[in-house]
Design an enzyme around this catalytic site. Sequence first.
Site, PDB file in Angstrom:
ATOM      1  N   GLY A 166       0.844  -1.190   0.000  1.00  0.00           N
ATOM      2  CA  GLY A 166       0.000   0.000   0.000  1.00  0.00           C
ATOM      3  C   GLY A 166       0.879   1.238   0.000  1.00  0.00           C
ATOM      4  N   GLN A 170       2.681   9.975   1.938  1.00  0.00           N
ATOM      5  CA  GLN A 170       4.053   9.441   2.058  1.00  0.00           C
ATOM      6  C   GLN A 170       4.966   9.941   0.951  1.00  0.00           C
ATOM      7  OE1 GLN A 170       2.263   5.277   2.598  1.00  0.00           O
ATOM      8  NE2 GLN A 170       4.161   5.121   3.727  1.00  0.00           N
ATOM      9  N   CYS A 189       5.857  -0.293   7.594  1.00  0.00           N
ATOM     10  CA  CYS A 189       5.524   0.978   6.939  1.00  0.00           C
ATOM     11  C   CYS A 189       6.691   1.420   6.054  1.00  0.00           C
ATOM     12  CB  CYS A 189       5.249   2.050   8.009  1.00  0.00           C
ATOM     13  SG  CYS A 189       4.769   3.634   7.309  1.00  0.00           S
ATOM     14  N   LEU A 190       6.391   1.806   4.843  1.00  0.00           N
ATOM     15  CA  LEU A 190       7.456   2.221   3.916  1.00  0.00           C
ATOM     16  C   LEU A 190       8.136   3.509   4.378  1.00  0.00           C
ATOM     17  CD1 LEU A 190       5.735   1.389   0.524  1.00  0.00           C
ATOM     18  CD2 LEU A 190       7.356   0.000   1.819  1.00  0.00           C
ATOM     19  N   HIS A 247      -4.403   1.332   7.913  1.00  0.00           N
ATOM     20  CA  HIS A 247      -3.031   1.863   8.016  1.00  0.00           C
ATOM     21  C   HIS A 247      -2.862   3.048   7.055  1.00  0.00           C
ATOM     22  CE1 HIS A 247       1.499   1.305   8.249  1.00  0.00           C
ATOM     23  NE2 HIS A 247       1.369   2.009   7.154  1.00  0.00           N
ATOM     24  N   GLU A 248      -3.422   2.880   5.817  1.00  0.00           N
ATOM     25  CA  GLU A 248      -3.279   3.958   4.819  1.00  0.00           C
ATOM     26  C   GLU A 248      -4.130   5.174   5.193  1.00  0.00           C
ATOM     27  OE1 GLU A 248      -0.762   1.316   2.993  1.00  0.00           O
ATOM     28  OE2 GLU A 248      -0.927   3.495   2.974  1.00  0.00           O
ATOM     29  N   HIS A 288      -2.414   7.380   7.476  1.00  0.00           N
ATOM     30  CA  HIS A 288      -1.447   8.272   6.821  1.00  0.00           C
ATOM     31  C   HIS A 288      -2.128   9.559   6.355  1.00  0.00           C
ATOM     32  CE1 HIS A 288       2.337   6.139   6.761  1.00  0.00           C
ATOM     33  NE2 HIS A 288       1.810   5.060   6.225  1.00  0.00           N
TER      34      HIS A 288
END
Length: 170
Positions: free
Chosen positions: A45, A50, A91-92, A133-134, A137
């Site tokens: 994702g 981000q 997480c990226l 999670h997204e 963000h």
Amino acid sequence: ALLPILNYPDPRLRTIAEPVKEVTAEIKTLIADMIETMYDAQGIGLAASQVDRHIQLIVMDLSEDKSHPRVFINPKVTPLVEEKQPYEEGCLSVPDVYDKVERPTKVRIEALDENGDKIDEEVEGLLAVCIQHEMDHLNGVIFVDYLSRLKQTRARDKVRKVIKIREKQG
Ligand SMILES: O=C(O)C[C@@H](Cc1ccccc1)C(=O)SCC(=O)c1ccccc1
Ligand SMILES: [Zn+2]
């Protein structure tokens, strides 16, 4: 094109994303770039926040062969059950940090897709975990915020180390 991913604790990750008014050609290019960037970073994702674009746009692909990218514009996520389950998240924007986070196991997703068509689905499992999670963000929340102060400090140190190594690798 590959887009640079902001790393925790960059304050820009705390920006609240604005609704998308119109799916313009520029937004379609951003969607393609985010999908490419997500695959390159080995993620499932990626939220626009981000890549320092503060609009309500998420891309996801949970397929094995990276063949089913999904786009969620102006998403709204509603928990459908009280029950929560822990899941080992990553997480990226917080590379090499993984830890358990508890989230509602089943949620409703209302959004628009890349063609401006309505999405209205009830999901559970990894899809439910990932969309929540997204969504965080887009609201300036990062999964390490749910962890202890000590783990947050360790996460900051870990990201600093990973970034240094990546910069050396060039
Ligand atoms: O930072 C992001 O939003 C991407 C993140 C999404 C995510 C993964 C796992 C649980 C919740 C949200 C990632 O893709 S992390 C890397 C990854 O592919 C992965 C990590 C842990 C479990 C499954 C996948
Ligand atoms: Zn993340």
